[in-house]
Design a protein around this motif. Sequence first.
Motif, PDB file in Angstrom:
ATOM      1  N   LEU A 173       0.854  -1.186   0.000  1.00 24.55           N
ATOM      2  CA  LEU A 173       0.000   0.000   0.000  1.00 24.55           C
ATOM      3  C   LEU A 173       0.893   1.241   0.000  1.00 24.55           C
ATOM      4  CD1 LEU A 173      -3.110   0.891   0.598  1.00 24.55           C
ATOM      5  CD2 LEU A 173      -2.121   1.447   2.838  1.00 24.55           C
ATOM      6  N   VAL A 174       0.723   2.117  -0.985  1.00 26.44           N
ATOM      7  CA  VAL A 174       1.546   3.330  -1.035  1.00 26.44           C
ATOM      8  C   VAL A 174       0.644   4.563  -0.927  1.00 26.44           C
ATOM      9  CG1 VAL A 174       3.267   4.629  -2.333  1.00 26.44           C
ATOM     10  CG2 VAL A 174       3.215   2.133  -2.510  1.00 26.44           C
ATOM     11  N   GLU A 175       0.950   5.437   0.035  1.00 27.49           N
ATOM     12  CA  GLU A 175       0.148   6.650   0.230  1.00 27.49           C
ATOM     13  C   GLU A 175       1.067   7.862   0.254  1.00 27.49           C
ATOM     14  OE1 GLU A 175      -3.188   4.847   3.327  1.00 27.49           O
ATOM     15  OE2 GLU A 175      -1.685   6.248   4.070  1.00 27.49           O
ATOM     16  N   GLU A 176       0.502   9.014  -0.079  1.00 26.95           N
ATOM     17  CA  GLU A 176       1.279  10.247   0.072  1.00 26.95           C
ATOM     18  C   GLU A 176       0.882  10.898   1.393  1.00 26.95           C
ATOM     19  OE1 GLU A 176       2.438  13.341  -3.184  1.00 26.95           O
ATOM     20  OE2 GLU A 176       0.779  14.201  -2.017  1.00 26.95           O
ATOM     21  N   ILE A 177       1.877  11.389   2.107  1.00 27.08           N
ATOM     22  CA  ILE A 177       1.572  12.105   3.348  1.00 27.08           C
ATOM     23  C   ILE A 177       2.303  13.444   3.341  1.00 27.08           C
ATOM     24  CG2 ILE A 177       1.205  10.047   4.772  1.00 27.08           C
ATOM     25  CD1 ILE A 177       4.100  11.012   5.953  1.00 27.08           C
ATOM     26  N   SER A 178       1.874  14.314   4.251  1.00 22.41           N
ATOM     27  CA  SER A 178       2.546  15.602   4.374  1.00 22.41           C
ATOM     28  C   SER A 178       3.119  15.699   5.779  1.00 22.41           C
ATOM     29  CB  SER A 178       1.521  16.717   4.131  1.00 22.41           C
ATOM     30  OG  SER A 178       2.119  17.958   4.414  1.00 22.41           O
ATOM     31  N   ILE A 179       4.388  15.950   5.864  1.00 18.11           N
ATOM     32  CA  ILE A 179       5.004  16.085   7.197  1.00 18.11           C
ATOM     33  C   ILE A 179       6.169  17.055   7.106  1.00 18.11           C
ATOM     34  CG2 ILE A 179       6.310  13.945   6.805  1.00 18.11           C
ATOM     35  CD1 ILE A 179       6.222  13.552   9.833  1.00 18.11           C
ATOM     36  N   ASP A 180       6.074  18.089   7.915  1.00 14.98           N
ATOM     37  CA  ASP A 180       6.987  19.216   7.756  1.00 14.98           C
ATOM     38  C   ASP A 180       8.097  19.162   8.805  1.00 14.98           C
ATOM     39  OD1 ASP A 180       8.077  21.512   6.884  1.00 14.98           O
ATOM     40  OD2 ASP A 180       6.616  22.842   7.833  1.00 14.98           O
ATOM     41  N   ILE A 181       9.007  18.187   8.668  1.00 19.84           N
ATOM     42  CA  ILE A 181      10.028  18.081   9.717  1.00 19.84           C
ATOM     43  C   ILE A 181      11.430  17.935   9.127  1.00 19.84           C
ATOM     44  CG2 ILE A 181       9.970  15.564   9.969  1.00 19.84           C
ATOM     45  CD1 ILE A 181       9.858  16.428  13.116  1.00 19.84           C
ATOM     46  N   PHE A 182      11.507  17.705   7.817  1.00 19.13           N
ATOM     47  CA  PHE A 182      12.799  17.374   7.225  1.00 19.13           C
ATOM     48  C   PHE A 182      13.754  18.557   7.148  1.00 19.13           C
ATOM     49  CE2 PHE A 182      10.134  13.861   6.246  1.00 19.13           C
ATOM     50  CZ  PHE A 182      10.977  12.768   6.335  1.00 19.13           C
ATOM     51  N   GLU A 183      13.197  19.755   6.939  1.00 16.87           N
ATOM     52  CA  GLU A 183      14.074  20.942   6.871  1.00 16.87           C
ATOM     53  C   GLU A 183      14.741  21.188   8.232  1.00 16.87           C
ATOM     54  OE1 GLU A 183      14.748  23.089   4.405  1.00 16.87           O
ATOM     55  OE2 GLU A 183      13.202  22.758   2.874  1.00 16.87           O
ATOM     56  N   VAL A 184      13.919  21.172   9.265  1.00 14.66           N
ATOM     57  CA  VAL A 184      14.468  21.465  10.594  1.00 14.66           C
ATOM     58  C   VAL A 184      15.405  20.340  11.035  1.00 14.66           C
ATOM     59  CG1 VAL A 184      12.480  20.536  11.871  1.00 14.66           C
ATOM     60  CG2 VAL A 184      13.931  22.236  12.940  1.00 14.66           C
ATOM     61  N   ALA A 185      15.051  19.109  10.639  1.00 18.79           N
ATOM     62  CA  ALA A 185      15.925  17.972  10.971  1.00 18.79           C
ATOM     63  C   ALA A 185      17.270  18.131  10.282  1.00 18.79           C
ATOM     64  CB  ALA A 185      15.267  16.663  10.542  1.00 18.79           C
ATOM     65  N   ASN A 186      17.235  18.582   9.041  1.00 25.85           N
ATOM     66  CA  ASN A 186      18.491  18.781   8.308  1.00 25.85           C
ATOM     67  C   ASN A 186      19.340  19.862   8.965  1.00 25.85           C
ATOM     68  OD1 ASN A 186      20.415  18.468   6.245  1.00 25.85           O
ATOM     69  ND2 ASN A 186      19.525  20.175   5.091  1.00 25.85           N
ATOM     70  N   PHE A 216      17.333  15.455   2.136  1.00 25.51           N
ATOM     71  CA  PHE A 216      16.771  14.124   1.862  1.00 25.51           C
ATOM     72  C   PHE A 216      17.411  13.037   2.744  1.00 25.51           C
ATOM     73  CE2 PHE A 216      16.685  16.487  -2.210  1.00 25.51           C
ATOM     74  CZ  PHE A 216      15.315  16.538  -2.402  1.00 25.51           C
ATOM     75  N   THR A 217      18.646  13.276   3.165  1.00 21.81           N
ATOM     76  CA  THR A 217      19.410  12.192   3.803  1.00 21.81           C
ATOM     77  C   THR A 217      19.635  12.380   5.297  1.00 21.81           C
ATOM     78  OG1 THR A 217      21.451  13.350   3.228  1.00 21.81           O
ATOM     79  CG2 THR A 217      20.704  11.638   1.695  1.00 21.81           C
ATOM     80  N   ALA A 218      19.351  13.571   5.833  1.00 27.14           N
ATOM     81  CA  ALA A 218      19.804  13.895   7.195  1.00 27.14           C
ATOM     82  C   ALA A 218      19.088  13.124   8.306  1.00 27.14           C
ATOM     83  CB  ALA A 218      19.662  15.392   7.444  1.00 27.14           C
ATOM     84  N   VAL A 219      17.787  12.868   8.129  1.00 26.68           N
ATOM     85  CA  VAL A 219      17.038  12.251   9.233  1.00 26.68           C
ATOM     86  C   VAL A 219      17.647  10.921   9.701  1.00 26.68           C
ATOM     87  CG1 VAL A 219      14.825  11.153   9.820  1.00 26.68           C
ATOM     88  CG2 VAL A 219      14.886  13.481   8.923  1.00 26.68           C
ATOM     89  N   PRO A 220      18.000   9.992   8.798  1.00 27.00           N
ATOM     90  CA  PRO A 220      18.605   8.753   9.288  1.00 27.00           C
ATOM     91  C   PRO A 220      19.904   8.974  10.070  1.00 27.00           C
ATOM     92  CG  PRO A 220      17.832   8.469   7.048  1.00 27.00           C
ATOM     93  CD  PRO A 220      17.728   9.933   7.353  1.00 27.00           C
ATOM     94  N   ASN A 221      20.704   9.966   9.662  1.00 29.13           N
ATOM     95  CA  ASN A 221      21.914  10.274  10.431  1.00 29.13           C
ATOM     96  C   ASN A 221      21.557  10.886  11.781  1.00 29.13           C
ATOM     97  OD1 ASN A 221      23.001  11.133   7.286  1.00 29.13           O
ATOM     98  ND2 ASN A 221      24.130   9.621   8.449  1.00 29.13           N
ATOM     99  N   LEU A 222      20.584  11.770  11.765  1.00 26.95           N
ATOM    100  CA  LEU A 222      20.223  12.491  12.990  1.00 26.95           C
ATOM    101  C   LEU A 222      19.683  11.556  14.062  1.00 26.95           C
ATOM    102  CD1 LEU A 222      19.845  15.373  14.281  1.00 26.95           C
ATOM    103  CD2 LEU A 222      17.491  15.278  13.458  1.00 26.95           C
ATOM    104  N   ILE A 223      18.810  10.612  13.669  1.00 27.17           N
ATOM    105  CA  ILE A 223      18.155   9.797  14.707  1.00 27.17           C
ATOM    106  C   ILE A 223      18.525   8.318  14.634  1.00 27.17           C
ATOM    107  CG2 ILE A 223      16.230  11.421  14.888  1.00 27.17           C
ATOM    108  CD1 ILE A 223      14.500   9.392  13.369  1.00 27.17           C
ATOM    109  N   GLY A 224      19.473   7.979  13.754  1.00 27.85           N
ATOM    110  CA  GLY A 224      20.032   6.622  13.786  1.00 27.85           C
ATOM    111  C   GLY A 224      19.222   5.542  13.107  1.00 27.85           C
ATOM    112  N   ILE A 225      18.176   5.918  12.366  1.00 31.64           N
ATOM    113  CA  ILE A 225      17.368   4.875  11.720  1.00 31.64           C
ATOM    114  C   ILE A 225      18.033   4.409  10.421  1.00 31.64           C
ATOM    115  CG2 ILE A 225      15.176   5.645  12.725  1.00 31.64           C
ATOM    116  CD1 ILE A 225      14.570   7.016  10.001  1.00 31.64           C
ATOM    117  N   PRO A 226      17.652   3.231   9.910  1.00 31.81           N
ATOM    118  CA  PRO A 226      18.261   2.752   8.672  1.00 31.81           C
ATOM    119  C   PRO A 226      17.663   3.424   7.434  1.00 31.81           C
ATOM    120  CG  PRO A 226      16.765   1.088   9.542  1.00 31.81           C
ATOM    121  CD  PRO A 226      16.761   2.226  10.517  1.00 31.81           C
ATOM    122  N   ALA A 227      18.463   3.495   6.385  1.00 29.37           N
ATOM    123  CA  ALA A 227      17.999   4.039   5.109  1.00 29.37           C
ATOM    124  C   ALA A 227      18.644   3.232   3.996  1.00 29.37           C
ATOM    125  CB  ALA A 227      18.373   5.505   4.990  1.00 29.37           C
ATOM    126  N   LEU A 228      17.865   2.928   3.003  1.00 30.16           N
ATOM    127  CA  LEU A 228      18.377   2.175   1.855  1.00 30.16           C
ATOM    128  C   LEU A 228      18.234   3.033   0.608  1.00 30.16           C
ATOM    129  CD1 LEU A 228      19.350  -0.600   0.675  1.00 30.16           C
ATOM    130  CD2 LEU A 228      16.931  -1.143   0.335  1.00 30.16           C
TER     131      LEU A 228
END
Lengths: 473, 396
Positions: free
Chosen positions: B221-234, B355-367
């Motif tokens: 199942l693929v959905e589009e969502i809106s979440i405004d956190i990536f800029e501040v996370a970066n 695009f890439t900062a969140v996994p570095n910031l909070i340690g989650i995996p990214a492929l």
Amino acid sequence: MNFELVIGLETHVELNTESKIFCSCGGHSSPKEPNDCVCPACCGMPGMLPVMNKRVVELAATAGLMLNCEINRYTTFDKKNYYYPDLPCAYQITQLNHPICVNGCVKVKTSNGERDIRIKQIHMEEDAGKLVHSSSSSFVDFNRTSVPLIEIVTQPDFRSAEEVVTYLGKLKSMFVSSGISECEEGAMRCDVNISVREEGAEEFGVRTEIKNMSSFEAIERAIKYEAQRHMDAIEFSTEELVQETRRFDDVSGKTFAMRNKETEADYRYFPDPNLMPIVIDDEWLEQIKANKPVALDEKAEEYLAQGISDKEIAMLLSEHKIAKLLDEVVALGCNAKDAAAWILTDCAGILRKAGLKLKDLSIKAESLSYLIKLVESSKLNRGAAKKALIAAIENGADIEKFVEDNGFLKEIDDSFIEAVIEKAIESNPQAVADYKAGKEKALMAIFGACMKELKGSGDPAVIRTKLAEKLNG
Amino acid sequence: MKYYAEIINENGNIAVDDTILVKDYLSSAGSKILDGYKPLFSAEAVERLENKGYSISGKTNVGEFALDLVGEFSYYNDIKDGDTLKGAASELVKQGKVKAALGVDMNGATRRAAALSDVSFLKPTYGTVSRYGVISCAASGEQLGVYANSADDIAEIMSVIAGNDKKDGTSLPEISYTYNTNEDVNGKKVCIVKELFDKADENTKAKITAFADALKAQNVLVEEISIDIFEVANTAWQILMTAETCNNVSRYDGVKYGHRSENYKNIDELYVNSRTEGFNFLTKAVILYGSEMLSKSRYADCYDKALKVRRVVSDVMNTLFEKYDAILTPVCSKCEYTSYDIKDAFTKVFEESVFTAVPNLIGIPALSTNSVQLMSKAFCESTLLSLAKAVERKGE
């Protein structure tokens, strides 16, 4: 004008651990050559990560408990940034925000009575290396980098140099006796914060800090000089006091301002992401408490109750190893007062003659208690026991074997002693005659002959009585 | 382009990037400041691979301390104006010269390189792979990961290198981890983040749409969502990353190893001249920026706030992962980069790192796979690999 001194102390103490604080390098307490106790980690090579030495946490917490501190259950490390060639990573790992111990208190007794010195905090950190200069170049020795330290920070509670020195002496004997630190030359270093104010004033005066002193004598001189400098400045306006960092020059006995560059640095502290916060849970804390050595004051009272003299207690408290030996000998069933005399009088005397110090005593508690018990039960006389001690201390002889080999323990019955006495009387006619003529001293010659024949076995008091009876009878 | 900074074994099947130490072989993290540095020990991941019979082919070129887009600003590189930028390790994998390559993901360069070479790169959960022997910059978010052509190859190499290492205090206690690519993807939920999707160019958008379609074909199942956190996370990650990097590269001072200036009369000149000559413009910018973030005047407003943002982002993402198994985003804004002036690098990297900062910031995996990016909650690498595998299968 009457002045009051206000002094606070930051004391760095090198911890007595097998390995460094963040790597497994050992032998740093007695390195042979420069850079022979180093690894890629304590040399700051890329790719190495700090790994916490658990023992450091335990020793730091133990120090905190001895200084009546609260132990922070959540403690973290921070990086302090500055460039110096003896600091291989260009940062020092220390504790800024969550030090391991806070809010302690130590009682300090001086000619002005007993006062409380509050401990603000104790934190763990790594030491830096050292520089060696020649006329043309400078060399770096990293043996000391990452050696574990604790820094004990007091509140500005000292009011005299005497209090400071007494406090330091107390810390030293506390740490040495508990094995927290050897506190040898340079292993205990102080920064002294000092200000002067008019007696009764609430406000603090201008504060200066004298950095990095290790001898108590220098600390005392530095405080006295600096206090006088402050008082002159206030009373006679000799100079304008500014808050600054100074160093004490041992030769001139004066303090000098250090360059501003060294004092106004922004160290850019931040939490070290390579070291996870340390959580000291109940179980671990209980373990640390259980292993905590008895506090010095309590130990002194314990010895006093056992009949040990003040002078002996002072000796014991300043030599942890010897106190431990005594405790072990007592635990093996010997009388504390006698055992203390054997160690602090007999052994100490032999050591002194051999040019050794009390701390060099390496006799096992088992051997010593064996000897003491033989003497207590009159199976061996003191002289023979002392011979065994001399052999053990001077030549490293095995006490049990020495006593065996020399026949000190030959089972002796009364008839054998009788025979020996008879023989001694027969072979010393002159002495016998002298004694009978009233020369009491002549008895000693015959007694000596008996003892020689008995090779130290038998109770001298019994033999002497029997000999006297025989001659008088 | 020059792929290797140092060749170790021409027949080796694993390449490692130049921020990863191999005992006795030049290791310089692409920087002149470490020129000539030969480490006394190998990285834990390298040791583990060698112990399992893999052989290291050599040290691939990376941008100085992996601070750039894909490796363009290595001291040992020879990129000319107008060249198309590619990562060295990702290209070796793409060309089949090696089975896989190890890279250090610190600010997304590895994931971007994989996207531009059309190979996969997994940045695993923080703490699962030892950082022992990684020339460290941003210790709180960098993680060693794997480039390969298939999800299976990544799973194979990850199973070897992951697991507790006592030499790394941030290593998690788990002795070993298993990675698989055969989780049932039927019914899995994936969301596309609108804010990131909108930042990408048309070619990249097309890649995302194609990947989403391929997933849908496997009943994902693929959905589009809106979440405004990536800029501040970066922004938060760039603050932490530059500060930690500034601190970690401060040990390169010309005193102990690496480049030492010939021009000095005292210790201050030795420091200043060695570092001035040894670091490139981008590293210097990072040092200045990071140093400012840690200064007394900025710490509370910048560094400390970034640490707080890290916790908030972690909470927000974990809430999101209660609903979705993975997030699908671009890895970079476009499918091709051409060479550019290093003086623009700091801003360019900052922009692309959104695009890439969140996994570095909070340690989650990214492929990074098929030129798109999948993220999941911690320890769900197998879900990401299985989704990628499902798409691979469709292409067969």
